[in-house]
Design a protein around this motif. Structure first.
Motif, PDB file in Angstrom:
ATOM      1  N   VAL A  30       0.835  -1.205   0.000  1.00  0.00           N
ATOM      2  CA  VAL A  30       0.000   0.000   0.000  1.00  0.00           C
ATOM      3  C   VAL A  30       0.867   1.251   0.000  1.00  0.00           C
ATOM      4  N   TYR A  83     -11.389  -9.451  -4.681  1.00  0.00           N
ATOM      5  CA  TYR A  83     -10.320  -9.063  -3.767  1.00  0.00           C
ATOM      6  C   TYR A  83     -10.568  -9.676  -2.396  1.00  0.00           C
ATOM      7  N   GLY A  85      -9.578  -8.558   0.621  1.00  0.00           N
ATOM      8  CA  GLY A  85      -9.724  -7.652   1.750  1.00  0.00           C
ATOM      9  C   GLY A  85      -8.439  -7.331   2.476  1.00  0.00           C
ATOM     10  N   LEU A  87      -5.939  -5.541   1.317  1.00  0.00           N
ATOM     11  CA  LEU A  87      -5.317  -4.293   0.851  1.00  0.00           C
ATOM     12  C   LEU A  87      -6.057  -3.052   1.339  1.00  0.00           C
ATOM     13  N   GLY A  88      -6.824  -3.187   2.402  1.00  0.00           N
ATOM     14  CA  GLY A  88      -7.447  -2.019   2.994  1.00  0.00           C
ATOM     15  C   GLY A  88      -8.880  -1.819   2.574  1.00  0.00           C
ATOM     16  N   GLN A  90     -12.508  -0.996   0.976  1.00  0.00           N
ATOM     17  CA  GLN A  90     -13.031  -1.247  -0.359  1.00  0.00           C
ATOM     18  C   GLN A  90     -14.313  -0.469  -0.589  1.00  0.00           C
ATOM     19  N   PRO A  95     -10.578  -2.421  -3.566  1.00  0.00           N
ATOM     20  CA  PRO A  95      -9.731  -1.680  -2.623  1.00  0.00           C
ATOM     21  C   PRO A  95      -9.393  -0.302  -3.192  1.00  0.00           C
ATOM     22  N   TYR A 147      -3.786 -11.416  -2.399  1.00  0.00           N
ATOM     23  CA  TYR A 147      -4.502 -10.139  -2.368  1.00  0.00           C
ATOM     24  C   TYR A 147      -5.753 -10.167  -3.236  1.00  0.00           C
ATOM     25  N   TRP A 148      -5.742 -10.979  -4.305  1.00  0.00           N
ATOM     26  CA  TRP A 148      -6.947 -11.216  -5.091  1.00  0.00           C
ATOM     27  C   TRP A 148      -6.852 -12.595  -5.736  1.00  0.00           C
TER      28      TRP A 148
END
Length: 247
Positions: A30, A83, A85, A87-88, A90, A95, A147-148
């Protein structure tokens, strides 16, 4: 000078990436994207004015969010994916960091194309190809980190499981649209001293070289190092002799 400082910070964070794991690695992901986004948007504004910066944000940030939201909801144009979740926050399943990543790399891809091609169609094609080829590194790395994920990850490139070939075609298609709109919206490239673009061209070259090295040596992804090394290299490596010529 401030742009070079941002570039240095980005390089430092990326060097730290393979030395970490889990939540720390996600945090560095990030951070890298946020710094890269700030670098690209700031450079667009400083080197080519507010119109270019606004055009970049409108096409790559807002456009990137729109295509990702459509993709998550419908499976078009990248295939059926979601995704995880990690990576922060959404919005609509996307995200917020993801459209920033489109913007971060779209701008150096466009500037490199400006340096290498003279006609607008050639610049659009080259910039889109370079941006889409970057995904040959991005997706394998991010899927490996969880991450996805794709629901139907076949057919895939040899040695790169988990990602359908159609995803890369979707990247190329959207990149062509993005660059075509950016070419018009950003205004004329203008006659600018070559060193104005030096931080972004350095970013473009660093992204390529560091991705090949990281995938081949540190991340255990030799096939994506090969695919990305060859195909992104076709868009990036011609920049090296071009840098010796006046802008």
């Amino acid at each position: 000078m401030a742009l070079w400082v941002l570039l240095g910070a980005l390089v430092l964070v990326q060097i730290c990436y393979p030395l970490t794991h889990g939540g720390a690695r996600a945090g560095l992901t990030v951070t890298t994207v946020v710094i890269g986004y700030a670098l690209s948007v700031a450079h667009a504004g400083l080197s080519r004015g507010a119109r270019a910066a606004v055009a970049l944000v409108a096409t790559a940030t807002l456009g990137g969010f729109a295509v990702e939201a459509v993709g998550v909801a419908t499976g078009f144009p990248f295939g059926t994916y979601d995704y995880t979740g990690r990576l922060g926050p959404q919005v609509l399943g996307v995200p917020l960091i993801i459209p920033l990543a489109w913007t971060w790399m779209a701008w150096p891809a466009w500037l490199a194309a400006l340096r290498l091609a003279r006609s607008r169609p050639a610049r659009i094609a080259l910039a889109a190809a370079g941006l889409a080829a970057w995904d040959l590194f991005l997706d394998p790395q991010m899927v490996a980190e969880g991450y996805w994920r794709w629901h139907s990850p076949t057919p895939a490139l040899p040695g790169v499981p988990g990602i359908p070939v159609g995803n890369y075609l979707g990247w190329l298609g959207f990149a062509l649209v993005l660059m075509a709109v950016l070419a018009v919206a950003a205004g004329a490239p203008g006659n600018r001293p070559g060193d104005r673009d030096a931080p972004m061209l350095a970013l473009w070259l660093w992204t390529y070289a560091s991705s090949v090295l990281a995938h081949a040596v540190f991340l255990g992804l030799p096939w994506s190092a090969l695919w990305g090394g060859v195909l992104m290299g076709a868009a990036v490596l011609p920049l090296l002799p071009a840098l010796r010529r006046p802008a």
